[in-house]
Design a protein around this motif. Structure first.
Motif, short mmCIF file in Angstrom:
data_model
loop_
_atom_site.label_atom_id
_atom_site.label_comp_id
_atom_site.label_asym_id
_atom_site.label_seq_id
_atom_site.Cartn_x
_atom_site.Cartn_y
_atom_site.Cartn_z
N LEU A 544 27.43 -8.54 -18.03
CA LEU A 544 26.62 -9.35 -18.43
C LEU A 544 25.02 -8.58 -18.89
O LEU A 544 25.00 -7.62 -18.37
CB LEU A 544 26.07 -10.38 -17.52
N VAL A 546 21.33 -9.53 -19.84
CA VAL A 546 20.20 -10.57 -19.99
C VAL A 546 19.06 -9.71 -20.65
O VAL A 546 18.58 -8.61 -20.26
CB VAL A 546 19.77 -10.88 -18.66
N ARG A 553 12.42 -16.97 -28.11
CA ARG A 553 13.93 -16.73 -27.87
C ARG A 553 14.85 -16.94 -29.04
O ARG A 553 15.85 -16.41 -29.14
CB ARG A 553 14.43 -17.32 -26.54
N ARG A 575 22.78 -13.10 -22.43
CA ARG A 575 21.87 -14.27 -22.04
C ARG A 575 20.41 -14.00 -22.60
O ARG A 575 19.72 -13.04 -22.11
CB ARG A 575 21.82 -14.49 -20.68
N THR A 606 19.20 -16.55 -13.96
CA THR A 606 20.02 -16.21 -15.43
C THR A 606 21.08 -14.99 -15.25
O THR A 606 22.26 -15.44 -15.34
CB THR A 606 18.80 -15.83 -16.39
N ASP A 609 23.73 -17.00 -12.66
CA ASP A 609 24.51 -18.03 -13.59
C ASP A 609 25.47 -17.46 -14.44
O ASP A 609 26.64 -17.69 -14.57
CB ASP A 609 23.57 -19.03 -14.07
N GLY A 610 24.94 -16.36 -15.06
CA GLY A 610 25.76 -15.72 -16.10
C GLY A 610 27.00 -15.01 -15.66
O GLY A 610 27.84 -14.86 -16.02
#
Ligand SMILES: Cc1ncc(C[n+]2csc(CCOP(=O)(O)OP(=O)(O)O)c2C)c(N)n1
Ligand SMILES: CC(=O)[C@@H](O)[C@H](O)COP(=O)(O)O
Ligand SMILES: [Mg+2]
Length: 662
Positions: A544, A546, A553, A575, A606, A609-610
């Motif tokens: 992932l 972030v 954003r 993300r 984040t 969750d990701g």
């Protein structure tokens, strides 16, 4: 036509003075009508004392508003707000207007979250019109409003008709150096059937003394009232100069202008900081805007920490010693943007162009064409209006111009119009432009030197309105990307890409993730746009990505990286964390960052969750995290383990198991 106002007023007969302080008896502009000369003078004195007491305690635009006490009283006696539209250019001089329109009680909350705005605010009052705090717009608003009132049959014809509405823009001499003001003036002056009363509040300064031919011309009118003036040549009736600290004379001039039934300009002479000697004696900017200061001396009550602006100023001066081709360019904010030391050492190499950001940028393209390297220093939010010059005059011409954007990201007390939250987004589409976000003073020094070494493209350095903080050393630099953290003995779960000052929160989040058994890597690309290709390589090694930035954003570093990963056929999800595409109200910077979802816990959430959304890997529930009060010191990481060859795109668990090292 010229009328030099005399001190007589046709206002209603004064009421018998009352015992209560006059200021307490003025709850709305109507309460001004019955005040006699003595009470008006007392009111001005009480307002001045109120401003000093309140603004020294909260911070704000003290000197500016001390200069418009009598002028604003006269405005509200000569006109009937809100029926008549009083338009304050920039709006930083609207505190007296707020006091006279029933908002004195709010000043203890000035410029705080949920408190009284430091600028006009339509949600606060029907007396307020322009909220933008960006200079030189009031004449354009006035032109639009006058056209609308005229088409609706509401615009005054100059007669005493109570139904007629007046449009009254109040603009400073500094704001008159902005090009947009002349676009508005051109339209107002040409519309002889649309009577607008322009009030030029001339205190001879923006922050510093106003520059250029306009300033010279106004200075000439101040000293020689009979001199030829350009306003008449444009078709405007000119009234003045009038003493803006004489309520009766100013009111008289305003009423005379309103009665003419044609566009008129009232030239009002004021003193910024009037009536408060620490401000009157402040050579720099007459205490234009202050932090919390001692109301007797004007001296800050606590020693400020070293700001990003100061770090920039030091580095710019040092570069100036080595690079005679480097010059500084400012839009009437030489000291606020940190060019003071550079200007002291190289006075001939700093250009204050007035409040004229478009000209600052376009003339810098000229400076570069002439063989110099301009460093254009503006607050991030003010660069917005010069976007076309950045694209078409600098980037298209491959001009070596460096932009230093102070107040980038969330600023705080100045609210929605001042957050520098759009620069990364708008600049992300400029061909050839490179944008850097230093995480600490050492990187600012480094990146600024890298920027001024580029002579064939625009370069940008952005940093916030904040203390600069300590240096954050990297453990390694790989293809220009600083590796700030790698979880020891953990899989390559999440790559956190920090833009500039967000590095501190990203490192704290990585520590927290480690406590959850999640392997984080934190990197700082330094140059955040265009995307460093090595980032997509690193992304592909993690489960992932972030990204964290102090900017919108919806476009900026994170969005660009997500696109670059997709273009590189990386399957790693990205993300993007940043500011929402909203106008953010005033408040403390850190408070706004956290309420916008950029706190440490937000980064942790984040990431978890990701990861949960990815191939199934048991991720522990997020326990209640202790409030993170201090960012812990990071353990020394002695070595960075080797990068294994790219493994096959097996399922998540195989992917994770083989990712034990960066
Ligand atoms: C486009 C833009 N650039 C810069 C600023 C920063 N700024 C705020 S007030 C000010 C000086 C305004 O001078 P003037 O219009 O003469 O008003 P005064 O403060 O003298 O009342 C400046 C440069 C701004 N608000 N907007
Ligand atoms: C009104 C305006 O644009 C400036 O005066 C601004 O408020 C200054 O901001 P800083 O206080 O961050 O320098
Ligand atoms: Mg001024």
């Amino acid at each position: 036509m010229r009328t030099t106002a005399k001190s007589s007023s046709s206002s209603p007969a004064p009421r018998r003075p009352s015992a209560a302080p006059v200021l307490e008896r003025v709850r709305s502009p109507e309460d001004l009508a019955g005040l006699g000369t003595a009470e008006l003078a007392e009111l001005a004195a009480q307002i001045r004392g109120f401003l000093i007491e309140k603004v020294c305690a909260t911070g704000g635009h003290l000197g500016v508003n001390l200069g418009v006490v009598e002028l604003t009283i006269a405005l509200h006696r000569a006109f009937r707000s809100p029926r008549d539209a009083l338009l304050f250019d920039t709006g930083h001089q609207s505190y007296v207007h707020k006091i006279l329109t029933g908002r004195a009680a709010g000043f203890d909350t000035l410029r705080t979250s949920g408190g009284l705005s430091g600028y006009p605010c339509r949600a606060e009052s029907e007396h307020d019109w322009i909220e933008n705090s960006h200079a030189s717009t009031a004449l354009s608003y006035a032109d639009g409003l006058a056209k609308a009132f005229q088409l609706r049959g509401e615009l005054t014809d100059g007669s005493e008709d109570p139904a007629g509405r007046h449009v009254v823009p109040v603009i400073g001499d500094g704001a008159m150096t902005g090009g947009l003001a002349w676009e508005g003036l051109n339209n107002l002056a040409g519309a002889t059937d649309r009577p607008v009363v322009i009030v030029l509040n001339d205190n001879g300064r923006a922050y510093a003394p106003t520059i250029g031919g306009i300033a010279t011309h106004l200075g000439g009118l101040r000293s020689e009232p009979r001199a030829q003036h350009l306003f008449g040549e444009l078709g405007l009736a000119y009234l003045g100069p009038v003493d803006g600290h004489d309520i009766a004379a100013t009111e008289q001039a305003l009423r005379a202008a309103a009665a003419l039934g044609r566009p008129a300009l009232v030239h009002v002479i004021t003193t910024k900081g009037h009536g408060f000697s620490p401000a009157e004696c402040d050579e720099a900017d007459r205490m234009h805007a202050v932090g919390v200061v001692d109301p007797r001396t004007g001296i800050p009550t606590k020693a400020p920490k070293k700001s990003w602006t100061e770090v920039f100023g030091e580095q710019m001066a040092a570069i100036g010693e080595q690079r005679p081709d480097v010059v500084g360019v400012s839009a009437a904010m030489v000291l606020p943007v940190g060019l003071g030391e550079f200007a002291r050492r190289f006075p001939e190499r700093v250009f204050d162009v007035g409040i004229a950001e478009q000209h600052a940028v376009c003339s810098s393209a000229g400076l570069a064409a002439g063989g110099l390297h301009p460093v254009v220093c503006v607050y991030s939010t003010f660069l917005n209006r010069a976007f076309d010059q950045v694209v078409m005059d600098v980037a298209l011409h491959k001009a070596g111009v460096t932009f230093v954007l102070d107040r980038a990201g969330v600023t705080g007390p100045d609210g929605a119009s001042h957050h520098g939250m759009w620069d990364s987004a708008i600049l992300s589409v400029v061909p050839g432009l490179r944008l850097a976000a230093p995480r600490d003073p050492a990187r600012l020094a480094e990146l600024l030197r890298e920027a001024v070494a580029v002579d064939d493209a625009p370069t940008v350095i952005r940093f916030p309105k904040a203390d600069a903080g300590p240096d954050i050393e990297a453990h390694a630099r790989m293809n220009g990307v600083d590796i700030l953290y790698r979880a020891v003995g953990r899989p390559l779960d999440v790559l956190i890409v920090a833009a500039g000052v967000t590095a501190k929160a990203c490192l704290a989040a990585a520590e927290e993730l480690d406590r959850l058994g999640i392997g984080a890597t934190v990197v700082d690309p330094r140059w955040i746009l265009p995307v460093n290709p090595h980032l997509t390589h690193l992304a592909d090694r993690h489960r992932l990505v972030v990204t964290v930035e102090d900017g919108v954003r919806s476009a900026g570093m994170g969005t660009a990286l997500a696109q670059a990963c997709a273009d590189a056929r990386s399957t790693t999800p990205v993300r993007v964390m940043g500011l929402p595409r909203e106008f953010l109200a005033a408040g403390a910077r850190q408070e706004i960052l956290e309420s916008s979802g950029l706190g440490v816990r937000d980064i942790v959430t984040t990431a978890t969750d990701g990861l949960r959304a990815g191939p199934h890997i048991p991720i522990p529930d997020l326990p209640d995290l202790p409030e993170i009060t201090e960012i812990p010191d990071l353990p020394e990481i002695t070595e960075i383990t080797e990068i294994p060859p790219i493994v096959s795109k097996a399922n998540g668990s195989a992917k994770r198991a083989d990712r034990r090292a960066l």
